[in-house]
Design a protein around this motif. Structure first.
Motif, PDB file in Angstrom:
ATOM      1  N   GLU A 287       0.932  35.988 -19.943  1.00  0.00           N
ATOM      2  CA  GLU A 287       1.158  34.637 -20.753  1.00  0.00           C
ATOM      3  C   GLU A 287       2.146  35.316 -21.957  1.00  0.00           C
ATOM      4  OE1 GLU A 287      -2.199  32.692 -21.599  1.00  0.00           O
ATOM      5  OE2 GLU A 287      -2.215  31.648 -19.851  1.00  0.00           O
ATOM      6  N   MET A 288       1.897  36.414 -22.406  1.00  0.00           N
ATOM      7  CA  MET A 288       2.784  37.151 -23.690  1.00  0.00           C
ATOM      8  C   MET A 288       4.262  37.277 -23.265  1.00  0.00           C
ATOM      9  SD  MET A 288       0.118  39.997 -25.497  1.00  0.00           S
ATOM     10  CE  MET A 288      -1.311  39.454 -26.075  1.00  0.00           C
ATOM     11  N   GLY A 289       4.379  37.503 -21.884  1.00  0.00           N
ATOM     12  CA  GLY A 289       5.679  37.751 -21.311  1.00  0.00           C
ATOM     13  C   GLY A 289       6.054  39.186 -21.240  1.00  0.00           C
ATOM     14  N   VAL A 290       5.064  40.062 -20.760  1.00  0.00           N
ATOM     15  CA  VAL A 290       5.382  41.427 -20.804  1.00  0.00           C
ATOM     16  C   VAL A 290       6.034  41.434 -19.382  1.00  0.00           C
ATOM     17  CG1 VAL A 290       3.255  42.127 -22.075  1.00  0.00           C
ATOM     18  CG2 VAL A 290       3.314  42.043 -19.540  1.00  0.00           C
ATOM     19  N   ASP A 291       6.814  42.676 -19.228  1.00  0.00           N
ATOM     20  CA  ASP A 291       7.381  43.067 -18.009  1.00  0.00           C
ATOM     21  C   ASP A 291       6.761  43.602 -17.061  1.00  0.00           C
ATOM     22  OD1 ASP A 291       9.719  43.474 -20.519  1.00  0.00           O
ATOM     23  OD2 ASP A 291      10.720  43.145 -18.913  1.00  0.00           O
ATOM     24  N   ALA A 292       5.657  44.309 -17.383  1.00  0.00           N
ATOM     25  CA  ALA A 292       5.038  45.050 -16.317  1.00  0.00           C
ATOM     26  C   ALA A 292       3.437  45.333 -16.850  1.00  0.00           C
ATOM     27  CB  ALA A 292       5.577  46.294 -15.929  1.00  0.00           C
ATOM     28  N   LEU A 293       2.665  45.341 -15.839  1.00  0.00           N
ATOM     29  CA  LEU A 293       1.354  45.685 -16.186  1.00  0.00           C
ATOM     30  C   LEU A 293       1.091  47.237 -15.484  1.00  0.00           C
ATOM     31  CD1 LEU A 293      -0.229  42.318 -15.358  1.00  0.00           C
ATOM     32  CD2 LEU A 293       0.052  43.412 -17.845  1.00  0.00           C
ATOM     33  N   MET A 294       0.354  48.086 -16.153  1.00  0.00           N
ATOM     34  CA  MET A 294       0.030  49.361 -15.370  1.00  0.00           C
ATOM     35  C   MET A 294      -1.257  49.614 -15.220  1.00  0.00           C
ATOM     36  SD  MET A 294       1.548  53.148 -16.604  1.00  0.00           S
ATOM     37  CE  MET A 294       0.459  53.818 -17.481  1.00  0.00           C
ATOM     38  N   LEU A 295      -1.621  49.945 -14.164  1.00  0.00           N
ATOM     39  CA  LEU A 295      -3.012  50.199 -13.625  1.00  0.00           C
ATOM     40  C   LEU A 295      -3.104  51.939 -13.802  1.00  0.00           C
ATOM     41  CD1 LEU A 295      -3.305  48.066 -10.314  1.00  0.00           C
ATOM     42  CD2 LEU A 295      -4.717  47.969 -12.556  1.00  0.00           C
ATOM     43  N   THR A 296      -4.425  52.387 -14.331  1.00  0.00           N
ATOM     44  CA  THR A 296      -4.436  53.834 -14.565  1.00  0.00           C
ATOM     45  C   THR A 296      -5.680  54.226 -13.734  1.00  0.00           C
ATOM     46  OG1 THR A 296      -5.701  53.163 -16.702  1.00  0.00           O
ATOM     47  CG2 THR A 296      -3.332  53.769 -16.863  1.00  0.00           C
ATOM     48  N   GLY A 297      -6.869  54.561 -14.307  1.00  0.00           N
ATOM     49  CA  GLY A 297      -7.771  55.008 -13.444  1.00  0.00           C
ATOM     50  C   GLY A 297      -8.183  54.064 -12.437  1.00  0.00           C
ATOM     51  N   GLU A 298      -7.950  52.689 -12.549  1.00  0.00           N
ATOM     52  CA  GLU A 298      -8.275  51.899 -11.278  1.00  0.00           C
ATOM     53  C   GLU A 298      -7.607  52.499  -9.966  1.00  0.00           C
ATOM     54  OE1 GLU A 298      -6.768  50.794 -14.202  1.00  0.00           O
ATOM     55  OE2 GLU A 298      -7.634  49.083 -14.908  1.00  0.00           O
ATOM     56  N   THR A 299      -6.401  52.826 -10.089  1.00  0.00           N
ATOM     57  CA  THR A 299      -5.683  53.489  -9.008  1.00  0.00           C
ATOM     58  C   THR A 299      -5.551  55.129  -8.872  1.00  0.00           C
ATOM     59  OG1 THR A 299      -3.807  53.125 -10.094  1.00  0.00           O
ATOM     60  CG2 THR A 299      -4.245  51.269  -8.398  1.00  0.00           C
ATOM     61  N   ALA A 300      -5.940  55.605  -9.837  1.00  0.00           N
ATOM     62  CA  ALA A 300      -6.129  57.038  -9.937  1.00  0.00           C
ATOM     63  C   ALA A 300      -7.127  57.726  -9.398  1.00  0.00           C
ATOM     64  CB  ALA A 300      -5.862  57.756 -11.472  1.00  0.00           C
ATOM     65  N   VAL A 301      -8.274  56.847 -10.016  1.00  0.00           N
ATOM     66  CA  VAL A 301      -9.571  57.652  -9.492  1.00  0.00           C
ATOM     67  C   VAL A 301     -10.625  56.516  -8.848  1.00  0.00           C
ATOM     68  CG1 VAL A 301      -9.327  59.665 -10.874  1.00  0.00           C
ATOM     69  CG2 VAL A 301     -10.341  57.595 -12.017  1.00  0.00           C
ATOM     70  N   GLY A 302     -10.158  55.288  -9.074  1.00  0.00           N
ATOM     71  CA  GLY A 302     -11.073  54.254  -8.477  1.00  0.00           C
ATOM     72  C   GLY A 302     -11.426  54.215  -7.029  1.00  0.00           C
ATOM     73  N   LYS A 303     -12.405  53.298  -6.662  1.00  0.00           N
ATOM     74  CA  LYS A 303     -13.041  53.571  -5.520  1.00  0.00           C
ATOM     75  C   LYS A 303     -12.231  52.244  -4.535  1.00  0.00           C
ATOM     76  CE  LYS A 303     -17.916  54.638  -6.302  1.00  0.00           C
ATOM     77  NZ  LYS A 303     -18.738  54.023  -7.149  1.00  0.00           N
ATOM     78  N   TYR A 304     -11.533  51.543  -5.155  1.00  0.00           N
ATOM     79  CA  TYR A 304     -10.859  50.403  -4.746  1.00  0.00           C
ATOM     80  C   TYR A 304      -9.428  50.056  -5.157  1.00  0.00           C
ATOM     81  CZ  TYR A 304     -15.651  49.359  -3.718  1.00  0.00           C
ATOM     82  OH  TYR A 304     -16.866  49.442  -3.320  1.00  0.00           O
ATOM     83  N   PRO A 305      -8.700  51.294  -5.040  1.00  0.00           N
ATOM     84  CA  PRO A 305      -7.207  51.171  -5.554  1.00  0.00           C
ATOM     85  C   PRO A 305      -6.329  50.151  -4.877  1.00  0.00           C
ATOM     86  CG  PRO A 305      -7.228  52.986  -4.037  1.00  0.00           C
ATOM     87  CD  PRO A 305      -8.827  52.664  -4.278  1.00  0.00           C
ATOM     88  N   LEU A 306      -6.161  49.884  -3.713  1.00  0.00           N
ATOM     89  CA  LEU A 306      -5.548  48.708  -3.088  1.00  0.00           C
ATOM     90  C   LEU A 306      -6.131  47.164  -3.214  1.00  0.00           C
ATOM     91  CD1 LEU A 306      -4.996  50.151   0.450  1.00  0.00           C
ATOM     92  CD2 LEU A 306      -3.221  49.929  -1.286  1.00  0.00           C
ATOM     93  N   GLU A 307      -7.527  47.087  -3.381  1.00  0.00           N
ATOM     94  CA  GLU A 307      -8.046  46.040  -4.051  1.00  0.00           C
ATOM     95  C   GLU A 307      -7.787  45.468  -5.386  1.00  0.00           C
ATOM     96  OE1 GLU A 307      -9.430  48.132  -2.546  1.00  0.00           O
ATOM     97  OE2 GLU A 307     -10.571  47.412  -0.761  1.00  0.00           O
ATOM     98  N   ALA A 308      -7.418  46.835  -6.261  1.00  0.00           N
ATOM     99  CA  ALA A 308      -7.101  46.484  -7.712  1.00  0.00           C
ATOM    100  C   ALA A 308      -5.727  45.962  -7.892  1.00  0.00           C
ATOM    101  CB  ALA A 308      -7.219  47.860  -8.386  1.00  0.00           C
ATOM    102  N   VAL A 309      -4.872  46.634  -6.945  1.00  0.00           N
ATOM    103  CA  VAL A 309      -3.491  46.363  -6.886  1.00  0.00           C
ATOM    104  C   VAL A 309      -3.375  44.459  -6.388  1.00  0.00           C
ATOM    105  CG1 VAL A 309      -0.950  46.554  -5.567  1.00  0.00           C
ATOM    106  CG2 VAL A 309      -2.334  48.500  -6.712  1.00  0.00           C
ATOM    107  N   SER A 310      -4.124  44.478  -5.437  1.00  0.00           N
ATOM    108  CA  SER A 310      -3.826  43.045  -4.876  1.00  0.00           C
ATOM    109  C   SER A 310      -4.478  41.898  -5.931  1.00  0.00           C
ATOM    110  CB  SER A 310      -4.344  42.749  -3.434  1.00  0.00           C
ATOM    111  OG  SER A 310      -5.775  43.490  -3.214  1.00  0.00           O
TER     112      SER A 310
END
Ligand SMILES: Nc1ncnc2c1ncn2[C@@H]1O[C@H](COP(=O)(O)OP(=O)(O)O)[C@@H](O)[C@H]1O
Ligand SMILES: C=C(OP(=O)(O)O)C(=O)O
Ligand SMILES: [K+]
Ligand SMILES: [Mg+2]
Length: 471
Positions: A303-326
């Motif tokens: 809602e702040m109108g940012v261009d993009a959101l960046m996942l860090t640990g969630e996809t770098a070392v997390g157990k559920y990288p694809l679920e985090a993206v979806s």
């Protein structure tokens, strides 16, 4: 796949295989970040190849971001995580490796750390989960006491609370990593721990010297100095990243929301792309479903109108990288659908004193004409400038941008609402037709649609063509 707010994923052990990266692109990821503070060039080459293969297979330009360590203090490698209970003591010793585990020795390769740290200093690590108090400082080791239960793993950044160690903006290894990024056609370089606009100038000089000035500089806002010099840093950078991990270690956590709001507003005011990163869906490092608080946090950022959101640990070392993206894409799509279109426009089109370029007004005119006609917008853009201006106006319709310039298309991939396409044409009129053809092939444009096709001319003049797709 989100039409407007883009998703960037950090690559790490949890997501480095080609299949996961391909699936992330299929889900709608528009950019990947390789954190040069972790892994090695051999790892990073594999990541780059996997991203470019996925890009070719899906046929959509993808941005590659190389994240420099910058003037940060990071511990060395520990074979085993060091587990400390609150009250435990441990030792930080000069060196780049240690066994870890029961041997409570933390390796610290930055010699200057031992001169700089003082008795009583509070050390913060791991996005604030680890807090240590300095008990005794010697020439080549420091005794510390754990203030929290802590798990210390390799290459973690160390913040000395309320102090900024005066390291040069770029270390020797940062300069090697800049060369690596250039050699592997990265589209952006993330500058960590920016303190003043001069730090951005220094990186720009290196890029110029190495002949790759078109690589975008993402200034990561995470230090007190950066907040004090925010206006000038935003002016100099190509994009801004709200680095909430270190921001939350250099400021109180309770200040994060207002800092994020201030940084995003400043970026919008200067019409610079802005990214929010870190702990967006932190609980998904361990669990397949986000918390309610995280869903609201992500929604607030959209809602702040940012261009993009960046996942860090969630996809770098997390157990559920694809679920985090979806999950991230699901939340983004819902908020975009339910937030009144002109909400975003109001955020970004409020007339601001610094809007004095005729071109920006042309872009605004073309965009509002297209929106009012419920038409599709196609832009031919050799250098990406028209497309960047339109993205900064937070269009309520997808903007199909085409050009033969691969790296321009990749850089646009993480900007609000831009759907970048490759077309091999260097002349505007032919290019516009090719983009329309390709957009029809990809199903973005259908028969009967009204299409507004445009490009910016040399002198401040916008060339506009309107056509109905009939055959
Ligand atoms: N390529 C990697 N190899 C090993 N661990 C990694 C890698 N990337 C990230 N991590 C782990 O995930 C954590 C969060 O990722 P990120 O925010 O990108 O790193 P940092 O905050 O250390 O710059 C890191 O601190 C590190 O523990
Ligand atoms: C994105 C950030 O930088 P890093 O992950 O490198 O600490 C952050 O601090 O939030
Ligand atoms: K950081
Ligand atoms: Mg981080």
């Amino acid at each position: 796949m989100p039409l407007f707010t883009k998703v960037i994923a950090s690559i790490g052990p949890a997501s480095s295989d080609a299949t996961t990266i391909f699936n992330m692109v299929k889900l709608g990821v528009s950019g990947f970040r390789i954190n040069f503070s972790h892994g090695s060039p051999d790892d990073w080459v594999k990541y780059v190849d996997a991203v470019r293969n996925a890009e070719n297979r899906v046929g959509r330009p993808i941005a590659l971001i190389g994240d420099l360590q910058g003037p940060s203090i990071r511990i060395g490698k520990v074979e085993q995580p060091i587990v400390l209970r609150k009250g435990d003591s441990a030792r930080i010793v000069f060196g780049s490796e240690a066994r870890g585990g029961d041997e409570k020795v933390v390796p610290m390769p930055v010699k200057k750390f031992f001169d700089f740290v003082e008795d009583g200093d509070i050390l913060v690590m791991d996005d604030g989960r680890t807090r240590l108090r300095v008990a005794d400082v010697q020439a080549d080791y420091v005794e510390i006491v754990a203030l929290t239960d802590s798990v210390i793993t390799s290459r973690k950044a160390v913040t000395i609370y309320n102090k900024e160690i005066d390291l040069p903006p770029l270390s020797e290894s940062d300069i090697n990593n800049i060369k690596f990024a250039i050699a592997h056609s990265f589209d952006y370089i993330g500058l960590s721990y920016v303190r003043t606009e001069n730090d951005v100038d220094i990186l720009r000089d290196y890029l110029r010297r190495f002949g790759k000035e078109d690589i975008g500089i993402i200034a990561k806002i995470e230090t007190k100095s950066a907040i004090n010099n925010l206006d000038k840093i935003v002016e100099k950078a190509d994009a801004i990243l709200v680095a909430r991990g270190d921001l939350g270690m250099n400021f109180g956590l309770e200040e994060i929301h207002s800092l994020q709001t201030r940084i995003v507003e400043k970026a919008l005011e200067h019409r610079k792309p802005v990214i929010v990163a870190t702990q967006l869906l932190e609980s998904m490092v361990e669990k397949p479903v986000p918390t309610r608080a995280e869903v609201v946090d992500v929604s607030t950022a959209v809602e702040m109108g940012v261009d993009a959101l960046m996942l860090t640990g969630e996809t770098a070392v997390g157990k559920y990288p694809l679920e985090a993206v979806s999950w991230l894409i699901k939340i983004v799509n819902f908020v975009e659908k339910t937030t009144l279109r002109n909400e975003f426009a109001n955020i970004s089109r409020r007339s601001r004193t610094n809007i004095d370029e005729l071109r920006l007004l042309f872009a605004k005119g073309v965009l509002e004409l297209t929106e009012d006609m419920n038409a599709k917008l196609v832009v031919f853009s050799l250098y990406g400038n028209t497309a960047k201006r339109i993205a900064s106006l937070r269009p309520s319709i997808p903007v199909y941008v085409g050009s033969s310039n691969k790296s321009v298309m990749r850089k646009l991939a993480i900007l609000w609402g831009i759907q970048p396409l490759y077309v091999d044409s260097n002349n505007y009129d032919e290019g516009l037709q090719k983009i329309i053809q390709k957009a029809i092939e990809l199903g973005y444009i259908g028969y009967g649609d009204l299409v507004v096709a445009t490009y910016g001319l040399k002198e401040p003049r916008q060339r506009i063509e309107i056509q109905r797709i009939v055959s």
